[in-house]
Write a protein that holds these residues in place. Structure first.
Motif, PDB file in Angstrom:
ATOM      1  N   THR A 167     -16.262 -71.912  -4.737  1.00 53.06           N
ATOM      2  CA  THR A 167     -17.209 -71.643  -5.541  1.00 53.06           C
ATOM      3  C   THR A 167     -18.438 -71.482  -4.771  1.00 53.06           C
ATOM      4  O   THR A 167     -19.636 -71.162  -5.229  1.00 53.06           O
ATOM      5  CB  THR A 167     -17.499 -72.772  -6.586  1.00 53.06           C
ATOM      6  OG1 THR A 167     -17.782 -74.066  -5.784  1.00 53.06           O
ATOM      7  CG2 THR A 167     -16.415 -73.111  -7.377  1.00 53.06           C
ATOM      8  N   ALA A 168     -18.395 -71.330  -3.384  1.00 53.28           N
ATOM      9  CA  ALA A 168     -19.575 -71.346  -2.498  1.00 53.28           C
ATOM     10  C   ALA A 168     -19.900 -69.842  -2.525  1.00 53.28           C
ATOM     11  O   ALA A 168     -19.046 -68.925  -2.199  1.00 53.28           O
ATOM     12  CB  ALA A 168     -19.194 -71.687  -1.182  1.00 53.28           C
ATOM     13  N   TRP A 169     -21.134 -69.638  -2.458  1.00 50.42           N
ATOM     14  CA  TRP A 169     -21.834 -68.339  -1.900  1.00 50.42           C
ATOM     15  C   TRP A 169     -21.360 -68.071  -0.376  1.00 50.42           C
ATOM     16  O   TRP A 169     -21.499 -68.697   0.105  1.00 50.42           O
ATOM     17  CB  TRP A 169     -23.375 -68.526  -2.278  1.00 50.42           C
ATOM     18  CG  TRP A 169     -23.601 -68.213  -3.586  1.00 50.42           C
ATOM     19  CD1 TRP A 169     -23.288 -69.299  -4.674  1.00 50.42           C
ATOM     20  CD2 TRP A 169     -24.435 -67.552  -4.344  1.00 50.42           C
ATOM     21  NE1 TRP A 169     -23.970 -68.925  -5.830  1.00 50.42           N
ATOM     22  CE2 TRP A 169     -24.742 -67.843  -5.710  1.00 50.42           C
ATOM     23  CE3 TRP A 169     -25.343 -66.204  -4.103  1.00 50.42           C
ATOM     24  CZ2 TRP A 169     -25.534 -67.001  -6.615  1.00 50.42           C
ATOM     25  CZ3 TRP A 169     -26.088 -65.560  -4.826  1.00 50.42           C
ATOM     26  CH2 TRP A 169     -26.062 -65.854  -5.964  1.00 50.42           C
ATOM     27  N   HIS A 170     -21.325 -66.776  -0.262  1.00 45.70           N
ATOM     28  CA  HIS A 170     -20.959 -66.444   1.163  1.00 45.70           C
ATOM     29  C   HIS A 170     -20.999 -64.949   1.479  1.00 45.70           C
ATOM     30  O   HIS A 170     -21.292 -64.171   0.473  1.00 45.70           O
ATOM     31  CB  HIS A 170     -19.317 -66.609   1.284  1.00 45.70           C
ATOM     32  CG  HIS A 170     -18.516 -66.045   0.371  1.00 45.70           C
ATOM     33  ND1 HIS A 170     -18.086 -66.192  -0.944  1.00 45.70           N
ATOM     34  CD2 HIS A 170     -17.643 -64.761   0.455  1.00 45.70           C
ATOM     35  CE1 HIS A 170     -17.416 -65.494  -1.563  1.00 45.70           C
ATOM     36  NE2 HIS A 170     -17.156 -64.559  -0.478  1.00 45.70           N
ATOM     37  N   ILE A 171     -21.199 -64.736   2.535  1.00 44.02           N
ATOM     38  CA  ILE A 171     -21.352 -63.231   3.298  1.00 44.02           C
ATOM     39  C   ILE A 171     -20.288 -62.812   3.440  1.00 44.02           C
ATOM     40  O   ILE A 171     -19.352 -63.259   4.489  1.00 44.02           O
ATOM     41  CB  ILE A 171     -22.510 -63.390   4.287  1.00 44.02           C
ATOM     42  CG1 ILE A 171     -23.922 -63.730   3.565  1.00 44.02           C
ATOM     43  CG2 ILE A 171     -22.455 -61.958   4.631  1.00 44.02           C
ATOM     44  CD1 ILE A 171     -24.732 -63.999   4.654  1.00 44.02           C
ATOM     45  N   GLN A 172     -19.928 -61.595   2.872  1.00 38.84           N
ATOM     46  CA  GLN A 172     -18.708 -60.845   3.263  1.00 38.84           C
ATOM     47  C   GLN A 172     -19.084 -59.566   4.183  1.00 38.84           C
ATOM     48  O   GLN A 172     -20.049 -58.690   3.720  1.00 38.84           O
ATOM     49  CB  GLN A 172     -17.743 -60.239   2.093  1.00 38.84           C
ATOM     50  CG  GLN A 172     -16.849 -59.471   2.311  1.00 38.84           C
ATOM     51  CD  GLN A 172     -16.055 -58.971   1.069  1.00 38.84           C
ATOM     52  OE1 GLN A 172     -16.809 -58.139   0.432  1.00 38.84           O
ATOM     53  NE2 GLN A 172     -14.895 -59.530   0.590  1.00 38.84           N
ATOM     54  N   ILE A 230     -21.022 -66.956   6.905  1.00 41.30           N
ATOM     55  CA  ILE A 230     -20.602 -65.553   7.089  1.00 41.30           C
ATOM     56  C   ILE A 230     -19.019 -65.430   7.192  1.00 41.30           C
ATOM     57  O   ILE A 230     -18.579 -66.315   7.970  1.00 41.30           O
ATOM     58  CB  ILE A 230     -21.264 -64.933   8.440  1.00 41.30           C
ATOM     59  CG1 ILE A 230     -22.850 -65.082   7.910  1.00 41.30           C
ATOM     60  CG2 ILE A 230     -20.826 -63.652   8.710  1.00 41.30           C
ATOM     61  CD1 ILE A 230     -23.283 -64.800   9.493  1.00 41.30           C
ATOM     62  N   GLY A 231     -18.318 -64.630   6.553  1.00 42.14           N
ATOM     63  CA  GLY A 231     -17.019 -64.395   6.657  1.00 42.14           C
ATOM     64  C   GLY A 231     -16.493 -64.377   8.269  1.00 42.14           C
ATOM     65  O   GLY A 231     -17.147 -63.505   8.870  1.00 42.14           O
TER      66      GLY A 231
END
Length: 130
Positions: free
Chosen positions: A4-9, A110-111
């Motif tokens: 459920t975490a916001w993340h950067i792809q 960041i992914g």
């Protein structure tokens, strides 16, 4: 990373293609995209980390891009560095989307890998800065 975490792809169209980034919400909705493209994943990560470190100084703006269409942009040193991935049909929705982006971008992880896809939606140009 929690589901459920916001993340950067990070993403690109091929292994040798330029790399771009986007902020995804917990349910993987595109909440905003970096405006620039980078030669490789590491250069992209470094640019994101610098933007995150400077998050408090980033400026935001909203502009009308068509009748009944609005788009937000994040600016630093008069250059667009991020923007909504799509136009909004109402100004209030655009403002809400921008607020959510600003709230989560600075702390989003960041992914580790680069998503590869030649999907048309990733090749679509962002609105030209005003």
């Amino acid at each position: 990373m929690a589901e459920t975490a916001w993340h950067i792809q990070l993403f690109g169209t091929s292994v040798t293609a330029p790399v771009r980034w986007r902020l995804l919400s917990g349910n993987n909705r595109d909440m905003g995209r970096g405006f620039d493209q980078f030669d490789d994943a590491e250069t992209c990560r470094l640019a994101i980390k610098q933007l995150q470190a400077d998050a408090a100084e980033l400026e935001s703006r909203i502009q009308r891009v068509a009748p009944s269409r609005w788009q937000w942009q994040i600016v630093t040193d008069k250059l667009v560095v991020a923007a909504a991935g799509h136009p909004f049909d109402r100004l209030i929705r655009c403002e809400q989307g921008m607020s959510q982006f600003l709230e989560h971008f600075g702390t989003a992880p960041i992914g580790a890998s680069v998503m590869l896809s030649d999907a048309r939606r990733w090749r679509t140009a962002l609105a030209t800065p005003a």
